[in-house]
Design an enzyme around this catalytic site. Structure first.
Site, short mmCIF file in Angstrom:
data_model
loop_
_atom_site.label_atom_id
_atom_site.label_comp_id
_atom_site.label_asym_id
_atom_site.label_seq_id
_atom_site.Cartn_x
_atom_site.Cartn_y
_atom_site.Cartn_z
N ASP A 158 -1.40 6.59 6.46
CA ASP A 158 -2.52 5.81 5.92
C ASP A 158 -2.86 4.74 6.96
OD1 ASP A 158 -4.23 4.07 4.71
OD2 ASP A 158 -2.92 3.61 3.00
N TRP B 155 0.82 -1.22 0.00
CA TRP B 155 0.00 0.00 0.00
C TRP B 155 0.84 1.25 0.00
CZ3 TRP B 155 -4.36 -0.14 -2.13
CH2 TRP B 155 -5.22 -1.23 -1.99
N LYS C 224 -12.34 -1.47 6.89
CA LYS C 224 -11.58 -2.42 7.72
C LYS C 224 -11.99 -2.29 9.19
CE LYS C 224 -8.71 -2.59 3.94
NZ LYS C 224 -7.85 -1.79 3.09
C1 LIG Z 1 -7.42 -1.27 2.02
C2 LIG Z 1 -6.31 -0.29 2.02
C3 LIG Z 1 -6.22 0.74 1.07
C4 LIG Z 1 -7.20 0.87 -0.08
O1 LIG Z 1 -8.38 1.38 0.37
P1 LIG Z 1 -9.57 1.81 -0.65
O2 LIG Z 1 -10.58 2.35 0.30
O3 LIG Z 1 -9.98 0.58 -1.37
O4 LIG Z 1 -9.03 2.84 -1.56
C5 LIG Z 1 -5.19 1.65 1.18
N1 LIG Z 1 -4.28 1.56 2.16
C6 LIG Z 1 -4.33 0.57 3.09
C7 LIG Z 1 -3.29 0.53 4.16
C8 LIG Z 1 -5.34 -0.37 3.03
O5 LIG Z 1 -5.38 -1.34 3.96
#
Ligand SMILES: *Cc1c(COP(=O)(O)O)cnc(C)c1O
Length: 366
Positions: free
Chosen positions: A177, A107, A201
């Site tokens: 993030d 990511w 999540k």
């Molecule tokens: C799931 C995830 C993403 C992507 O998220 P979207 O909402 O599908 O854009 C980005 N960064 C991390 C760390 C993730 O776990």
């Protein structure tokens, strides 16, 4: 989570992921009668009093959980964490400033590639050479004193690597993030300039991302950034620049309330430690039957990727686990193998059920 029938079902999906059972039960019970209106949430206007109360409560609960002061804004936006890869770079870097990134896995790699489309990016450290099994030691990071911000991914959802420290950035704003780790432990929030997370999540169903941003940074965007992509426009509009996913927002609000009722971030932290210890023990005590290659001190508490040394057994493992009510244990499509995601909504009993299944499977197939 118990869902009817005679035995429990546990959902180990990496996202969209399991939600707390009481949240889904309440959503079911109130689906046709939202806030006593005798209308459903999905047919209620986003500027009604009833929905405004949802918005206000979600904001208040997020602030209370993280201990946010008035110097931070909380924004709910569509476009997921992925749109935030773009918006952070567009808003925070101006006048040719470079953006600094730590490359620690899948990511962070996506965040870097997206930022590069719009701004100069410096990768100040990368774990690529070691297969992203550990966080590069901070002494070896290149200097980023002149950068607009330092971006990192505290928990790499796919690689299963989690920082065991918060980077020290001095005066440079820290951007995180937190998609797969938000609200799973207390954090020193004043050390962050901006935090973002996709909802699906730890916060609720898919459809929203939350952005927590220091108000002075939200004002930084240069005049040539299109207004729909600026944080200041979304703050000014109270996150209602256009019609939001009201259903998702409602469930996010209920999930935040649930986290508070359970005891807040200290309790989420305690459960995360308990769950992950149980599953890592099943891997480590398997005599090499199961493998996880991550540096022990930085193993993720949220996402546990693992393999079976005889990888021909993995499809059999998945089928048998499914049969036992242990769902969605396949690894990410880019990586294969197996992965157990253990977010806030996963009861400790779910980790116990998985560990017991793993031990039994190893005994029968080892
Ligand atoms: C799931 C995830 C993403 C992507 O998220 P979207 O909402 O599908 O854009 C980005 N960064 C991390 C760390 C993730 O776990």
């Amino acid at each position: 989570m118990r869902r009817g029938g005679s035995h429990s079902v546990y959902n180990f999906s990496s996202g969209p992921a399991a939600l707390p059972a009481p949240v889904m039960q309440r959503a079911r019970d109130e689906f046709l009668n939202f806030a006593g209106t005798r209308l459903s949430i999905v047919e209620t206007g986003h500027r009604t009093g009833a929905f405004s109360a949802v918005v206000a409560q979600a904001d208040a609960d997020m602030r209370a959980l993280l201990g946010l002061g008035d110097d931070y804004a909380v924004i709910f936006l569509q476009g997921g964490a992925t749109l935030q890869f773009l918006m952070t770079a567009l808003n925070l870097a101006r006048d040719g400033q470079h953006c600094a990134y730590l490359d620690t896995g899948y990511w962070s790699g996506k965040a870097i590639a997206t930022a590069r489309e719009v701004r100069p990016v410096d990768v100040v450290a990368s774990g690529a050479a070691g297969g992203y099994t550990q966080v590069p030691s901070a002494d070896a990071w290149q200097s980023f004193d002149a950068a607009a911000y330092l971006h990192y991914t505290p928990n790499e959802t796919i690689d299963g690597l989690e920082f065991d420290f918060v980077p020290d950035t001095g005066k440079v704003p820290l951007v995180a993030d937190m998609s797969s780790t938000i609200l799973s432990r207390p954090i020193p929030v004043e050390r962050f300039g901006l935090i973002y997370a996709g909802a699906q999540k730890n916060l609720g169903p898919a459809g929203l991302a939350v952005v927590i941003v220091r108000r002075d940074l939200a004002e930084r965007a240069a005049a040539d950034v299109p207004s729909q992509l600026t944080y200041r426009a979304h703050i000014a509009a109270g996150s209602l620049l256009n019609t939001p996913p009201t259903f998702t927002w409602w469930l996010v609000g209920m999930t935040l309330a649930w986290v508070r009722e359970q005891g807040g971030l200290e309790e989420m932290d305690r459960r995360a430690i308990a769950r992950s210890r149980i599953v890592y023990a099943a891997i480590d005590e398997s005599g090499g039957f199961y493998v996880n290659r991550i540096n022990r001190a930085q193993r993720s508490r949220m996402n546990i990727p693992f393999g079976i040394s005889d990888d021909r057994l993995e499809s059999h493992f998945l089928a048998a686990a499914e049969e036992a009510g242990l769902k969605q244990l396949a690894g990410h499509r880019s990586k294969g193998g197996l992965r157990a995601s253990l977010y806030n909504a996963m009861p400790v009993a779910g980790a116990e059920a998985l560990a017991a299944f793993m031990r039994d499977f190893a005994k029968r197939n080892g």
